[in-house]
Design a protein around this motif. Structure first.
Motif, PDB file in Angstrom:
ATOM      1  N   CYS A  12      38.985  41.545  47.328  1.00  0.00           N
ATOM      2  CA  CYS A  12      38.404  40.357  46.702  1.00  0.00           C
ATOM      3  C   CYS A  12      38.753  39.140  47.545  1.00  0.00           C
ATOM      4  CB  CYS A  12      38.968  40.214  45.286  1.00  0.00           C
ATOM      5  SG  CYS A  12      38.705  38.594  44.559  1.00  0.00           S
TER       6      CYS A  12
ATOM      7  N   LEU B 247      38.753  36.128  46.725  1.00  0.00           N
ATOM      8  CA  LEU B 247      39.440  35.078  45.968  1.00  0.00           C
ATOM      9  C   LEU B 247      40.941  35.331  45.862  1.00  0.00           C
ATOM     10  CD1 LEU B 247      36.892  34.729  43.028  1.00  0.00           C
ATOM     11  CD2 LEU B 247      36.967  33.414  45.138  1.00  0.00           C
ATOM     12  N   CYS B 248      41.322  36.602  45.618  1.00  0.00           N
ATOM     13  CA  CYS B 248      42.748  36.874  45.412  1.00  0.00           C
ATOM     14  C   CYS B 248      43.299  37.818  46.473  1.00  0.00           C
ATOM     15  CB  CYS B 248      42.993  37.446  44.015  1.00  0.00           C
ATOM     16  SG  CYS B 248      42.240  39.057  43.759  1.00  0.00           S
TER      17      CYS B 248
ATOM     18  N   HIS C 167      40.096  45.122  40.295  1.00  0.00           N
ATOM     19  CA  HIS C 167      39.414  44.174  39.423  1.00  0.00           C
ATOM     20  C   HIS C 167      38.854  44.785  38.158  1.00  0.00           C
ATOM     21  CE1 HIS C 167      39.732  41.335  42.644  1.00  0.00           C
ATOM     22  NE2 HIS C 167      39.438  40.417  41.764  1.00  0.00           N
TER      23      HIS C 167
ATOM     24  N   CYS D 272      41.156  38.520  37.937  1.00  0.00           N
ATOM     25  CA  CYS D 272      41.465  37.709  39.101  1.00  0.00           C
ATOM     26  C   CYS D 272      41.308  36.236  38.761  1.00  0.00           C
ATOM     27  CB  CYS D 272      40.501  38.143  40.200  1.00  0.00           C
ATOM     28  SG  CYS D 272      40.138  37.003  41.486  1.00  0.00           S
TER      29      CYS D 272
END
Ligand SMILES: [Zn+2]
Ligand SMILES: [Zn+2]
Ligand SMILES: [Zn+2]
Ligand SMILES: [Zn+2]
Ligand SMILES: [Zn+2]
Ligand SMILES: [Zn+2]
Length: 482
Positions: free
Chosen positions: A304, A306-307, A314, A319
């Motif tokens: 991911c 984002l994280c 996920h 997240c």
């Protein structure tokens, strides 16, 4: 709402008929956008003139004085006339330079400003100057965007009316039109049901609160703060957020070496390139989807953006929620910063994705052409383009959910919000992935079916989230920490 406001709103609402019926009606297909009317400069000028006409005969002063007085009372004729009947010296007490009592026009003398000997002109306060000095003075004030201009004498509060201003500027048509534009702008500013689009046209709505409107130029914006749509965040929190971003950026940029890691975090967030968490190959993000596959052939790790955690995680752990427990060992002020960066990272990443997904328009157009050639019905073909718009709309909402969440106090409703946000995020990434990665397929029927399913689902998730936010607002369930 104060009694003044109430009175004002009623007055304006009664006036809806005042605009010509041939002004453009902009119908919007989207239901959350209100039908608005788009007005030109001259439409508004006309309404102003009508209102001036209505009071002029009673007040017995010229148009310019009427305009200044109406503006002073927020274009509320009733209040203006009430004041007029209450006070026999109303006009004199209003401190507007009157044409009627002008005397000794154009007598020669020495100008107090430039010391030249020239014909001097002046106002009813007997302050005079040469015409050139008046012109220079008024031009300066108009360039400063002032349309209530006081007499040139420093201790004189008399306001110069529009007619006088235009007389002194008679040779200068550009300054005169700039002045007239200012008076129209001020009128629009005062009227809670009007707002100006960045194209210069004025949008009239039936509501005065924050809601989305579309101008005839195609620009869509928040009626209240004039920003592009920012649901579910309200205008106030959006403004706070923007200030916060600038503040944090300046602070981290100026911070001592001890805090240089924050600076790095900032740059990392804004960067388009990150390292694969498994094999450290650097990966450039070139699409909107945040489900990233490492480009190294031997790695192919899915994570991911984002994280940076493994994508499969996920499915069962989210997240989107900030875990304060992870931060418990940090010093307070830094914990605050890290909390901010968590939300800022997600806000910025979705903004980045929104930008990258603009490329989809091109690929989708090519696919649409192919579909048409293969005899697929126009409605189905068109849906492909619509799905790109849906993706952008939902991505945008997702962006702003992170500002909303940043300011949200934790309670049961906030936990529900997190759930809705997570569901919307997953749905957005799925649609994005589909549109970015599965366009090559030759099985067009399946592609259409999948696109329709995913688009409808993501639209549904957006609606659920926004409805929950609206409900919470109506029931005062949201507690903001700012
Ligand atoms: Zn002079
Ligand atoms: Zn004066
Ligand atoms: Zn416009
Ligand atoms: Zn707004
Ligand atoms: Zn890798
Ligand atoms: Zn993640």
């Amino acid at each position: 709402m104060s009694s003044d406001d109430e009175f004002y709103s009623e007055d304006v609402e009664d006036d809806t008929s005042e605009f010509d019926s041939d002004t453009e009606n902009v119908e919007t297909e989207d239901q959350d956008e209100d039908v608005v009317r788009v007005l030109t400069y001259s439409d508004i000028r006309e309404v102003m003139n009508e209102k001036i006409e209505e009071v002029r005969e009673i007040l017995e002063v010229n148009n310019g004085v009427c305009r200044v007085l109406l503006q002073k009372y927020s274009w509320d004729k009733t209040i203006l006339l009430e004041k007029f009947y209450e006070d026999p010296n109303f006009i004199v007490n209003s401190k507007i330079a009157l044409r009627a009592s002008d005397s000794s026009e154009s007598s020669n003398g020495e100008c107090d400003i430039c010391c030249d000997t020239a014909p001097l002109v002046g106002l009813s306060c007997n302050h005079t100057a040469c015409k050139e000095c008046w012109r220079a003075y008024l031009t300066e004030k108009i360039n400063e965007k002032k349309c209530e201009i006081q007499c040139m004498a420093s201790d004189c509060e008399l306001i110069i009316d529009d007619d006088k201003i235009q007389e002194y500027l008679s040779s200068d048509t550009t300054v005169i039109s700039a002045f007239q534009q200012l008076t129209v702008d001020e009128y629009v500013e005062t009227n809670h049901f009007l707002t100006q689009c960045s194209c210069g046209m004025v949008v009239k709505s039936s509501r005065s609160d924050a809601h989305l409107v579309v101008c005839s130029c195609g620009i869509r914006f928040c009626f209240s703060c004039r920003n592009d749509s920012h649901e579910p965040v309200n205008c106030r929190l959006l403004k706070l957020w923007e200030k916060k971003c600038v503040g944090v950026k300046n602070k981290t940029a100026a911070s001592a070496d001890g805090y240089s890691s924050d600076k790095e975090t900032f740059n990392w967030i804004l960067s388009n390139t990150k390292d694969c968490p498994k094999c450290v190959t650097s990966i450039e993000k070139n699409g909107g989807c945040n489900r990233i596959t490492c480009r190294s052939k031997t790695c192919r790790f899915e994570f991911c953006w984002l994280c940076m955690r493994e994508w499969s995680v996920h499915g069962y752990s989210s997240c989107n929620t900030f875990n304060a427990k992870d931060e418990k060992n940090r010093v307070d002020s830094r914990a605050e910063l890290h909390r901010f960066l968590f939300f800022y990272n997600r806000f910025k990443s979705h903004e980045q994705s929104l930008e990258l997904e603009k490329k989809l328009v091109k690929t989708v157009n090519a696919k649409m052409e192919e579909m048409q050639q293969k005899g697929i019905g126009w409605a189905d073909v068109l849906f492909l383009r619509k799905s790109v718009n849906i993706l952008a709309e939902c991505r945008r909402t997702l962006m702003f959910t992170y500002i909303f969440a940043f300011y949200l106090e934790r309670n049961n409703q906030a936990i529900m919000f997190d759930g809705n946000q997570k569901d919307l995020e997953m749905a957005v990434e799925q649609l994005s992935g589909l549109l970015e990665q599965e366009m090559e397929t030759n099985d067009l029927r399946v592609l259409i079916q999948k696109t329709q399913d995913k688009s409808r689902y993501v639209e549904y998730r957006r609606k659920v989230l926004l409805d929950h936010c609206t409900e919470g607002m109506e029931q005062d369930a949201w507690v903001y920490n700012a």
